[in-house]
Write a protein that holds these residues in place. Structure first.
Motif, PDB file in Angstrom:
ATOM      1  N   PRO A 194       0.827  -1.213   0.000  1.00  0.00           N
ATOM      2  CA  PRO A 194       0.000   0.000   0.000  1.00  0.00           C
ATOM      3  C   PRO A 194       0.861   1.263   0.000  1.00  0.00           C
ATOM      4  CG  PRO A 194      -0.789  -1.565   1.632  1.00  0.00           C
ATOM      5  CD  PRO A 194       0.516  -2.099   1.142  1.00  0.00           C
ATOM      6  N   GLY A 195       0.479   2.202  -0.847  1.00  0.00           N
ATOM      7  CA  GLY A 195       1.155   3.487  -0.888  1.00  0.00           C
ATOM      8  C   GLY A 195       2.339   3.557  -1.822  1.00  0.00           C
ATOM      9  N   VAL A 196       2.790   2.427  -2.344  1.00  0.00           N
ATOM     10  CA  VAL A 196       3.937   2.469  -3.265  1.00  0.00           C
ATOM     11  C   VAL A 196       3.497   2.981  -4.631  1.00  0.00           C
ATOM     12  CG1 VAL A 196       5.679   1.081  -4.457  1.00  0.00           C
ATOM     13  CG2 VAL A 196       5.249   0.726  -2.021  1.00  0.00           C
ATOM     14  N   ASP A 197       2.421   2.418  -5.152  1.00  0.00           N
ATOM     15  CA  ASP A 197       1.797   2.931  -6.385  1.00  0.00           C
ATOM     16  C   ASP A 197       2.797   3.106  -7.529  1.00  0.00           C
ATOM     17  OD1 ASP A 197      -0.652   3.081  -5.028  1.00  0.00           O
ATOM     18  OD2 ASP A 197      -0.219   5.096  -4.299  1.00  0.00           O
ATOM     19  N   GLY A 198       3.664   2.145  -7.699  1.00  0.00           N
ATOM     20  CA  GLY A 198       4.615   2.202  -8.805  1.00  0.00           C
ATOM     21  C   GLY A 198       5.790   3.132  -8.602  1.00  0.00           C
ATOM     22  N   ARG A 199       5.876   3.774  -7.448  1.00  0.00           N
ATOM     23  CA  ARG A 199       6.986   4.709  -7.168  1.00  0.00           C
ATOM     24  C   ARG A 199       8.112   3.944  -6.487  1.00  0.00           C
ATOM     25  NH1 ARG A 199       3.918   8.923  -3.583  1.00  0.00           N
ATOM     26  NH2 ARG A 199       3.020   6.944  -2.849  1.00  0.00           N
ATOM     27  N   VAL A 200       8.992   3.385  -7.291  1.00  0.00           N
ATOM     28  CA  VAL A 200      10.042   2.500  -6.783  1.00  0.00           C
ATOM     29  C   VAL A 200      11.415   3.067  -7.099  1.00  0.00           C
ATOM     30  CG1 VAL A 200      11.095   0.220  -7.001  1.00  0.00           C
ATOM     31  CG2 VAL A 200       8.600   0.434  -6.951  1.00  0.00           C
ATOM     32  N   GLY A 201      12.275   3.063  -6.094  1.00  0.00           N
ATOM     33  CA  GLY A 201      13.658   3.475  -6.277  1.00  0.00           C
ATOM     34  C   GLY A 201      14.594   2.465  -5.650  1.00  0.00           C
ATOM     35  N   THR A 202      15.878   2.640  -5.872  1.00  0.00           N
ATOM     36  CA  THR A 202      16.871   1.782  -5.253  1.00  0.00           C
ATOM     37  C   THR A 202      18.075   2.596  -4.811  1.00  0.00           C
ATOM     38  OG1 THR A 202      18.224  -0.216  -5.511  1.00  0.00           O
ATOM     39  CG2 THR A 202      17.963   1.173  -7.450  1.00  0.00           C
ATOM     40  N   VAL A 203      18.632   2.219  -3.676  1.00  0.00           N
ATOM     41  CA  VAL A 203      19.841   2.836  -3.138  1.00  0.00           C
ATOM     42  C   VAL A 203      20.790   1.699  -2.773  1.00  0.00           C
ATOM     43  CG1 VAL A 203      20.851   4.324  -1.366  1.00  0.00           C
ATOM     44  CG2 VAL A 203      18.517   4.758  -2.180  1.00  0.00           C
ATOM     45  N   GLY A 204      22.045   1.784  -3.223  1.00  0.00           N
ATOM     46  CA  GLY A 204      22.996   0.725  -2.923  1.00  0.00           C
ATOM     47  C   GLY A 204      24.358   1.280  -2.580  1.00  0.00           C
ATOM     48  N   PHE A 205      25.130   0.486  -1.854  1.00  0.00           N
ATOM     49  CA  PHE A 205      26.418   0.934  -1.339  1.00  0.00           C
ATOM     50  C   PHE A 205      27.515  -0.038  -1.762  1.00  0.00           C
ATOM     51  CE2 PHE A 205      22.982   2.344   1.324  1.00  0.00           C
ATOM     52  CZ  PHE A 205      23.261   3.685   1.530  1.00  0.00           C
ATOM     53  N   CYS A 206      28.560   0.481  -2.429  1.00  0.00           N
ATOM     54  CA  CYS A 206      29.714  -0.330  -2.841  1.00  0.00           C
ATOM     55  C   CYS A 206      29.231  -1.473  -3.745  1.00  0.00           C
ATOM     56  CB  CYS A 206      30.451  -0.813  -1.596  1.00  0.00           C
ATOM     57  SG  CYS A 206      31.906  -1.829  -1.876  1.00  0.00           S
ATOM     58  N   PHE A 207      29.392  -2.715  -3.346  1.00  0.00           N
ATOM     59  CA  PHE A 207      28.801  -3.874  -4.027  1.00  0.00           C
ATOM     60  C   PHE A 207      27.341  -3.576  -4.364  1.00  0.00           C
ATOM     61  CE2 PHE A 207      26.103  -7.555  -3.076  1.00  0.00           C
ATOM     62  CZ  PHE A 207      26.634  -8.580  -3.854  1.00  0.00           C
ATOM     63  N   GLY A 208      26.617  -3.034  -3.406  1.00  0.00           N
ATOM     64  CA  GLY A 208      25.212  -2.698  -3.620  1.00  0.00           C
ATOM     65  C   GLY A 208      25.017  -1.538  -4.567  1.00  0.00           C
ATOM     66  N   GLY A 209      25.994  -0.621  -4.626  1.00  0.00           N
ATOM     67  CA  GLY A 209      25.926   0.457  -5.604  1.00  0.00           C
ATOM     68  C   GLY A 209      26.020  -0.085  -7.016  1.00  0.00           C
ATOM     69  N   THR A 210      26.896  -1.061  -7.217  1.00  0.00           N
ATOM     70  CA  THR A 210      27.002  -1.717  -8.516  1.00  0.00           C
ATOM     71  C   THR A 210      25.692  -2.386  -8.882  1.00  0.00           C
ATOM     72  OG1 THR A 210      29.373  -2.073  -8.218  1.00  0.00           O
ATOM     73  CG2 THR A 210      28.247  -3.504  -9.798  1.00  0.00           C
ATOM     74  N   TYR A 211      25.068  -3.049  -7.905  1.00  0.00           N
ATOM     75  CA  TYR A 211      23.798  -3.716  -8.185  1.00  0.00           C
ATOM     76  C   TYR A 211      22.633  -2.734  -8.316  1.00  0.00           C
ATOM     77  CZ  TYR A 211      25.528  -8.406  -8.350  1.00  0.00           C
ATOM     78  OH  TYR A 211      26.186  -9.543  -8.758  1.00  0.00           O
ATOM     79  N   ALA A 212      22.735  -1.559  -7.716  1.00  0.00           N
ATOM     80  CA  ALA A 212      21.707  -0.534  -7.956  1.00  0.00           C
ATOM     81  C   ALA A 212      21.725  -0.110  -9.416  1.00  0.00           C
ATOM     82  CB  ALA A 212      21.929   0.663  -7.038  1.00  0.00           C
ATOM     83  N   PHE A 213      22.933   0.067  -9.975  1.00  0.00           N
ATOM     84  CA  PHE A 213      23.063   0.345 -11.409  1.00  0.00           C
ATOM     85  C   PHE A 213      22.446  -0.793 -12.231  1.00  0.00           C
ATOM     86  CE2 PHE A 213      26.911   3.250 -10.780  1.00  0.00           C
ATOM     87  CZ  PHE A 213      26.392   4.332 -11.484  1.00  0.00           C
ATOM     88  N   LEU A 214      22.823  -2.029 -11.899  1.00  0.00           N
ATOM     89  CA  LEU A 214      22.363  -3.182 -12.673  1.00  0.00           C
ATOM     90  C   LEU A 214      20.852  -3.350 -12.583  1.00  0.00           C
ATOM     91  CD1 LEU A 214      25.145  -5.807 -11.859  1.00  0.00           C
ATOM     92  CD2 LEU A 214      24.756  -4.647 -14.043  1.00  0.00           C
ATOM     93  N   LEU A 215      20.286  -3.121 -11.403  1.00  0.00           N
ATOM     94  CA  LEU A 215      18.839  -3.252 -11.246  1.00  0.00           C
ATOM     95  C   LEU A 215      18.108  -2.200 -12.070  1.00  0.00           C
ATOM     96  CD1 LEU A 215      16.475  -4.679  -9.890  1.00  0.00           C
ATOM     97  CD2 LEU A 215      16.757  -3.134  -7.931  1.00  0.00           C
ATOM     98  N   ALA A 216      18.633  -0.976 -12.083  1.00  0.00           N
ATOM     99  CA  ALA A 216      18.017   0.079 -12.894  1.00  0.00           C
ATOM    100  C   ALA A 216      18.045  -0.279 -14.379  1.00  0.00           C
ATOM    101  CB  ALA A 216      18.731   1.403 -12.658  1.00  0.00           C
ATOM    102  N   ALA A 217      19.112  -0.966 -14.802  1.00  0.00           N
ATOM    103  CA  ALA A 217      19.211  -1.368 -16.209  1.00  0.00           C
ATOM    104  C   ALA A 217      18.326  -2.573 -16.515  1.00  0.00           C
ATOM    105  CB  ALA A 217      20.665  -1.692 -16.550  1.00  0.00           C
ATOM    106  N   ALA A 218      18.050  -3.391 -15.505  1.00  0.00           N
ATOM    107  CA  ALA A 218      17.304  -4.631 -15.725  1.00  0.00           C
ATOM    108  C   ALA A 218      15.797  -4.465 -15.578  1.00  0.00           C
ATOM    109  CB  ALA A 218      17.786  -5.707 -14.746  1.00  0.00           C
ATOM    110  N   ASP A 219      15.352  -3.447 -14.857  1.00  0.00           N
ATOM    111  CA  ASP A 219      13.927  -3.336 -14.513  1.00  0.00           C
ATOM    112  C   ASP A 219      13.471  -1.894 -14.712  1.00  0.00           C
ATOM    113  OD1 ASP A 219      11.381  -3.309 -13.214  1.00  0.00           O
ATOM    114  OD2 ASP A 219      11.993  -5.073 -12.047  1.00  0.00           O
ATOM    115  N   ASP A 220      12.606  -1.673 -15.682  1.00  0.00           N
ATOM    116  CA  ASP A 220      12.192  -0.298 -15.992  1.00  0.00           C
ATOM    117  C   ASP A 220      11.210   0.269 -14.976  1.00  0.00           C
ATOM    118  OD1 ASP A 220       9.829  -1.599 -16.659  1.00  0.00           O
ATOM    119  OD2 ASP A 220       9.975  -1.198 -18.805  1.00  0.00           O
ATOM    120  N   ARG A 221      10.887  -0.500 -13.940  1.00  0.00           N
ATOM    121  CA  ARG A 221      10.058   0.043 -12.857  1.00  0.00           C
ATOM    122  C   ARG A 221      10.864   0.932 -11.917  1.00  0.00           C
ATOM    123  NH1 ARG A 221       7.572  -5.474 -10.596  1.00  0.00           N
ATOM    124  NH2 ARG A 221       9.736  -6.090 -11.044  1.00  0.00           N
TER     125      ARG A 221
END
Length: 246
Positions: free
Chosen positions: A126-153
């Motif tokens: 509830p309340g997300v309504d398609g408003r999705v973001g990601t934040v990642g750190f180091c290893f997770g920063g790399t995967y934040a990039f990859l997730l943005a490239a893999a999922d247009d949501r």
């Protein structure tokens, strides 16, 4: 109150995740991706902070699948951030051995599948309504990039000192990207001019912020490289960026 969730990847494997919810109405959802140390207390606290800003937050444990459970990651982090240089040196072989699974060729595909499953879960909250973001750190920063490239949501991605994806993947990034770096992080600084050029060529809404006096991992307040000023500014910039795009 924070909670623990188990989700299933399309291949049938499962992973745990830390979930934190806002006190009031949600202003969107976030996938918070941990450092190479895994889902440590620090990352859980960061997830809780974002929930305090109004987001439904899921912080997946994607490193246990590679053999590094949170308790081991916490222990390795403590060793590698010891003020005793001899202790740090002695721990390096153990660290390399423990993290070998995360470098296996098939691991990245599994990890992106797990993170996509985390977005699937967020989409139902509830309340997300398609408003999705990601934040990642180091290893997770790399995967934040990859997730943005893999999922247009993914509408907004904030990689802290992460490695950008290959140029061929950049055109798949549909959301805006705010990338945060320490100026003393030599490898990422050397790569940044090319990343900027390729992101522009790919048509990505890409902003890079460099903290000249900061090092890699400047945001982790439990580590030796913590920079309080850079971390505070990065936190404010991240929240303003998420508010704008989510």
């Amino acid at each position: 109150m924070p909670e623990t969730l188990m989700l299933t990847v399309p291949d049938g494997t499962t992973f745990d995740a830390h979930v934190a919810r806002p006190a009031g109405e949600a202003r969107g959802g976030l996938v918070v991706i941990h450092e190479i140390w895994g889902l440590t207390d620090h990352i859980r606290a960061v997830a809780d902070r974002f929930a305090g800003e109004g987001y439904v937050v899921i912080a997946p444990d994607i490193l246990s699948h590679a053999g590094v459970a949170p308790a081991m990651g916490q222990e390795l982090f403590a060793l590698m951030n010891s003020t005793d240089e001899a202790a740090r040196t002695a721990a390096q072989p153990r660290m390399r051995e423990a993290l070998a699974g995360g470098r296996a060729p098939e691991y990245a595909g599994w990890a992106v599948g797990a993170l996509t499953a985390a977005i699937d879960w967020l989409d139902e909250q509830p309340g997300v309504d398609g408003r999705v973001g990601t934040v990642g750190f180091c290893f997770g920063g790399t995967y934040a990039f990859l997730l943005a490239a893999a999922d247009d949501r993914v509408r907004a991605a904030v990689p802290f000192y992460g490695t950008a994806p290959d140029e061929s993947r950049m055109p798949s990034i549909q959301g805006a990207v705010l990338a945060l770096y320490g100026g003393k992080d030599a490898a990422l600084m050397d790569a940044l001019p090319t990343v900027r050029r390729d992101m522009t060529a790919a048509g990505v809404d890409f902003t890079a912020v460099v903290y000249d006096r900061a090092e890699h991992a400047f945001f982790n307040d439990a580590g030796l490289r913590y920079d309080a000023d850079a971390a505070a500014d990065a936190w404010d910039r991240t929240n303003a960026f998420l508010a704008l795009h989510l």
